[in-house]
Design an enzyme around this catalytic site. Structure first.
Site, PDB file in Angstrom:
ATOM      1  N   ASP A  44     -11.227  -7.291  -1.635  1.00 56.35           N
ATOM      2  CA  ASP A  44     -10.519  -6.098  -2.086  1.00 56.35           C
ATOM      3  C   ASP A  44      -9.027  -6.406  -2.221  1.00 56.35           C
ATOM      4  O   ASP A  44      -8.358  -6.717  -1.243  1.00 56.35           O
ATOM      5  CB  ASP A  44     -10.724  -4.975  -1.054  1.00 56.35           C
ATOM      6  CG  ASP A  44     -10.071  -3.673  -1.493  1.00 56.35           C
ATOM      7  OD1 ASP A  44     -10.737  -2.886  -2.195  1.00 56.35           O
ATOM      8  OD2 ASP A  44      -8.890  -3.440  -1.147  1.00 56.35           O
ATOM      9  N   TYR A  49      -0.536  -5.125  -4.311  1.00 53.20           N
ATOM     10  CA  TYR A  49      -0.454  -6.063  -3.186  1.00 53.20           C
ATOM     11  C   TYR A  49       0.250  -7.362  -3.587  1.00 53.20           C
ATOM     12  O   TYR A  49       0.578  -8.181  -2.735  1.00 53.20           O
ATOM     13  CB  TYR A  49      -1.843  -6.409  -2.624  1.00 53.20           C
ATOM     14  CG  TYR A  49      -2.653  -5.255  -2.093  1.00 53.20           C
ATOM     15  CD1 TYR A  49      -2.092  -3.989  -1.927  1.00 53.20           C
ATOM     16  CD2 TYR A  49      -3.990  -5.411  -1.742  1.00 53.20           C
ATOM     17  CE1 TYR A  49      -2.852  -2.930  -1.445  1.00 53.20           C
ATOM     18  CE2 TYR A  49      -4.744  -4.358  -1.263  1.00 53.20           C
ATOM     19  CZ  TYR A  49      -4.171  -3.114  -1.128  1.00 53.20           C
ATOM     20  OH  TYR A  49      -4.939  -2.073  -0.656  1.00 53.20           O
ATOM     21  N   LYS A  74      -7.004  -2.636  -7.970  1.00 50.90           N
ATOM     22  CA  LYS A  74      -6.606  -1.227  -8.113  1.00 50.90           C
ATOM     23  C   LYS A  74      -5.375  -1.117  -8.997  1.00 50.90           C
ATOM     24  O   LYS A  74      -4.496  -1.985  -8.957  1.00 50.90           O
ATOM     25  CB  LYS A  74      -6.294  -0.612  -6.736  1.00 50.90           C
ATOM     26  CG  LYS A  74      -7.260  -0.996  -5.649  1.00 50.90           C
ATOM     27  CD  LYS A  74      -7.023  -0.251  -4.354  1.00 50.90           C
ATOM     28  CE  LYS A  74      -7.801  -0.876  -3.213  1.00 50.90           C
ATOM     29  NZ  LYS A  74      -7.225  -2.107  -2.661  1.00 50.90           N
ATOM     30  N   HIS A 107      -5.540   3.726  -7.745  1.00 50.48           N
ATOM     31  CA  HIS A 107      -5.160   3.505  -6.333  1.00 50.48           C
ATOM     32  C   HIS A 107      -4.823   4.817  -5.602  1.00 50.48           C
ATOM     33  O   HIS A 107      -5.233   5.027  -4.465  1.00 50.48           O
ATOM     34  CB  HIS A 107      -3.969   2.545  -6.285  1.00 50.48           C
ATOM     35  CG  HIS A 107      -3.846   1.785  -5.004  1.00 50.48           C
ATOM     36  ND1 HIS A 107      -3.296   0.520  -4.940  1.00 50.48           N
ATOM     37  CD2 HIS A 107      -4.183   2.093  -3.732  1.00 50.48           C
ATOM     38  CE1 HIS A 107      -3.300   0.096  -3.682  1.00 50.48           C
ATOM     39  NE2 HIS A 107      -3.834   1.041  -2.932  1.00 50.48           N
TER      40      HIS A 107
HETATM   41  P1  NAD Z   1      -7.577  -2.694   9.070  1.00 49.55           P
HETATM   42  O1  NAD Z   1      -8.130  -1.433   9.651  1.00 49.55           O
HETATM   43  O2  NAD Z   1      -8.511  -3.662   8.448  1.00 49.55           O
HETATM   44  O3  NAD Z   1      -6.774  -3.385  10.260  1.00 49.55           O
HETATM   45  C1  NAD Z   1      -6.067  -4.562  10.077  1.00 49.55           C
HETATM   46  C2  NAD Z   1      -5.341  -4.892  11.384  1.00 49.55           C
HETATM   47  O4  NAD Z   1      -6.295  -5.131  12.416  1.00 49.55           O
HETATM   48  C3  NAD Z   1      -4.526  -6.154  11.248  1.00 49.55           C
HETATM   49  O5  NAD Z   1      -3.336  -5.965  11.978  1.00 49.55           O
HETATM   50  C4  NAD Z   1      -5.378  -7.228  11.912  1.00 49.55           C
HETATM   51  O6  NAD Z   1      -4.617  -8.232  12.474  1.00 49.55           O
HETATM   52  C5  NAD Z   1      -6.123  -6.444  12.958  1.00 49.55           C
HETATM   53  N1  NAD Z   1      -7.475  -7.023  13.201  1.00 49.55           N
HETATM   54  C6  NAD Z   1      -8.422  -7.249  12.265  1.00 49.55           C
HETATM   55  N2  NAD Z   1      -9.527  -7.755  12.832  1.00 49.55           N
HETATM   56  C7  NAD Z   1      -9.274  -7.845  14.153  1.00 49.55           C
HETATM   57  C8  NAD Z   1     -10.025  -8.309  15.267  1.00 49.55           C
HETATM   58  N3  NAD Z   1     -11.275  -8.756  15.116  1.00 49.55           N
HETATM   59  N4  NAD Z   1      -9.453  -8.252  16.492  1.00 49.55           N
HETATM   60  C9  NAD Z   1      -8.194  -7.794  16.656  1.00 49.55           C
HETATM   61  N5  NAD Z   1      -7.418  -7.353  15.633  1.00 49.55           N
HETATM   62  C10 NAD Z   1      -7.950  -7.380  14.403  1.00 49.55           C
HETATM   63  O7  NAD Z   1      -6.384  -2.289   8.071  1.00 49.55           O
HETATM   64  P2  NAD Z   1      -6.061  -2.555   6.548  1.00 49.55           P
HETATM   65  O8  NAD Z   1      -5.895  -3.991   6.265  1.00 49.55           O
HETATM   66  O9  NAD Z   1      -4.941  -1.648   6.215  1.00 49.55           O
HETATM   67  O10 NAD Z   1      -7.357  -2.016   5.782  1.00 49.55           O
HETATM   68  C11 NAD Z   1      -8.374  -2.863   5.277  1.00 49.55           C
HETATM   69  C12 NAD Z   1      -8.251  -3.032   3.787  1.00 49.55           C
HETATM   70  O11 NAD Z   1      -8.360  -1.764   3.125  1.00 49.55           O
HETATM   71  C13 NAD Z   1      -6.873  -3.535   3.306  1.00 49.55           C
HETATM   72  O12 NAD Z   1      -6.646  -4.884   3.601  1.00 49.55           O
HETATM   73  C14 NAD Z   1      -6.937  -3.177   1.862  1.00 49.55           C
HETATM   74  O13 NAD Z   1      -7.746  -4.104   1.160  1.00 49.55           O
HETATM   75  C15 NAD Z   1      -7.593  -1.792   1.932  1.00 49.55           C
HETATM   76  N6  NAD Z   1      -6.602  -0.668   1.937  1.00 49.55           N
HETATM   77  C16 NAD Z   1      -6.602   0.202   0.908  1.00 49.55           C
HETATM   78  C17 NAD Z   1      -5.707   1.257   0.874  1.00 49.55           C
HETATM   79  C18 NAD Z   1      -5.738   2.225  -0.270  1.00 49.55           C
HETATM   80  O14 NAD Z   1      -4.805   3.035  -0.422  1.00 49.55           O
HETATM   81  N7  NAD Z   1      -6.740   2.196  -1.122  1.00 49.55           N
HETATM   82  C19 NAD Z   1      -4.766   1.434   1.903  1.00 49.55           C
HETATM   83  C20 NAD Z   1      -4.776   0.527   2.959  1.00 49.55           C
HETATM   84  C21 NAD Z   1      -5.713  -0.496   2.983  1.00 49.55           C
END
Ligand code: NAD
Length: 278
Positions: A44, A49, A74, A107
């Protein structure tokens, strides 16, 4: 083995993928390359980004066949006008080094921008689908009334609505509205962008199941049927987040996580009704 979810246009998407928000461009090729090695086959990204080219680089270098990797990008918030949708989509294909994209999303709805017109943007997304270079069109951060408006105007529902969902913010109204239109829910920020990882209830269930807190939270999402793509730049966390198909939570454990919902106070990201950054 990652399960697939069937979308309303007959295509399927891996229920677990890999997120790339805030992965810096200079680290993206190595990070996505590692995720592909771990086994992720759904990536994704987004124009915003600024790492699409490096995602494309990692996919090309992996040697994995294009058909085996599901790619989502997006539309940038600045490109909602029809011609910008078409032009920027072509740039996305070039950057990702593909001639077809699996899924492209609006998005953010930006209801306070573009005279509140996201219907034309949605029509431009449908144009892309007709010309064959886009397989499926979807939306992100659409509230119930936004979804209703595009369906009323075009008769075409998006295949997915990618919205913030995690134990602290279940976002049930947007989730329910999506399901009412047969739209699959993609839960962004599945770990609450890290905020839910230290939760005491989650820690207790992690101890009961012998699993990591992240695995408990991600398993909760899978059992609710949502599509997820957690982000981590560390290989061992990528592996941990990928190893969630060999255990399950009891209905009672699911309920204990359900009640952690804080409503709007649990949001980590902006409110789509007012978010207007372009
Ligand atoms: P997420 O909920 O995936 O959390 C990421 C955080 O958790 C990071 O700081 C990472 O270091 C930590 N983490 C991940 N795995 C871990 C583990 N096993 N143990 C400990 N810590 C861990 O947050 P995100 O990246 O914001 O969301 C996931 C994806 O969703 C994004 O990367 C993006 O592709 C998408 N996204 C979309 C939108 C949108 O507006 N459409 C907004 C935000 C994110």
């Amino acid at each position: 083995m990652v399960d697939s979810v069937k979308l309303n246009d007959g295509t399927t998407i891996p229920q677990l993928g890999f997120g790339t928000y805030l992965v810096p461009p200079e680290e993206t090729a190595a990070t996505v390359g590692a995720a592909l090695e771990v086994g992720y086959r759904h990536i994704d990204t987004a124009q915003g980004y600024k790492n699409e080219a490096e995602v494309g680089e990692a996919v090309a270098a992996s040697g994995i066949s294009r058909d085996e990797i599901y790619l989502t990008s997006k539309l940038h918030n600045g490109f909602h006008r029809r011609d910008d949708v078409i032009r920027s989509f072509e740039e996305t294909l070039e950057k990702l080094r593909v001639d077809r994209l699996d899924l492209f999303l609006i998005h953010w709805p930006l209801p306070t921008r573009y005279d509140g017109d996201f219907v034309s943007t949605w029509k431009a997304m449908l144009e892309l689908k007709e010309d064959g270079r886009l397989t499926s069109a979807g939306v992100s951060n659409f509230q119930p009334d936004h979804l209703q408006q595009i369906v009323d105007a075009t008769g075409e529902a998006p295949v997915v609505n990618q919205i913030e969902v995690h134990p602290y913010f279940r976002n049930e109204a947007a989730r329910q509205a999506s399901h009412d239109h047969a739209v699959a829910v993609e839960a962004w920020g599945p770990l609450g962008q890290g905020a839910v990882l230290d939760d005491a209830t989650v820690a207790q269930i992690a101890a009961e199941t012998g699993r990591a807190p992240s695995q408990v939270i991600l398993r909760w999402h899978l059992e609710r049927g949502d599509i997820i793509f957690p982000k981590s730049m560390k290989r061992e966390r990528m592996e941990e987040n990928f190893a969630i198909f060999d255990f399950s939570l009891t209905p009672e454990q699911m309920e204990r996580i359900d009640v952690l919902d804080q409503g709007a106070a649990g949001r980590q990201g902006p409110d789509p009704d007012t978010f207007d950054m372009v």
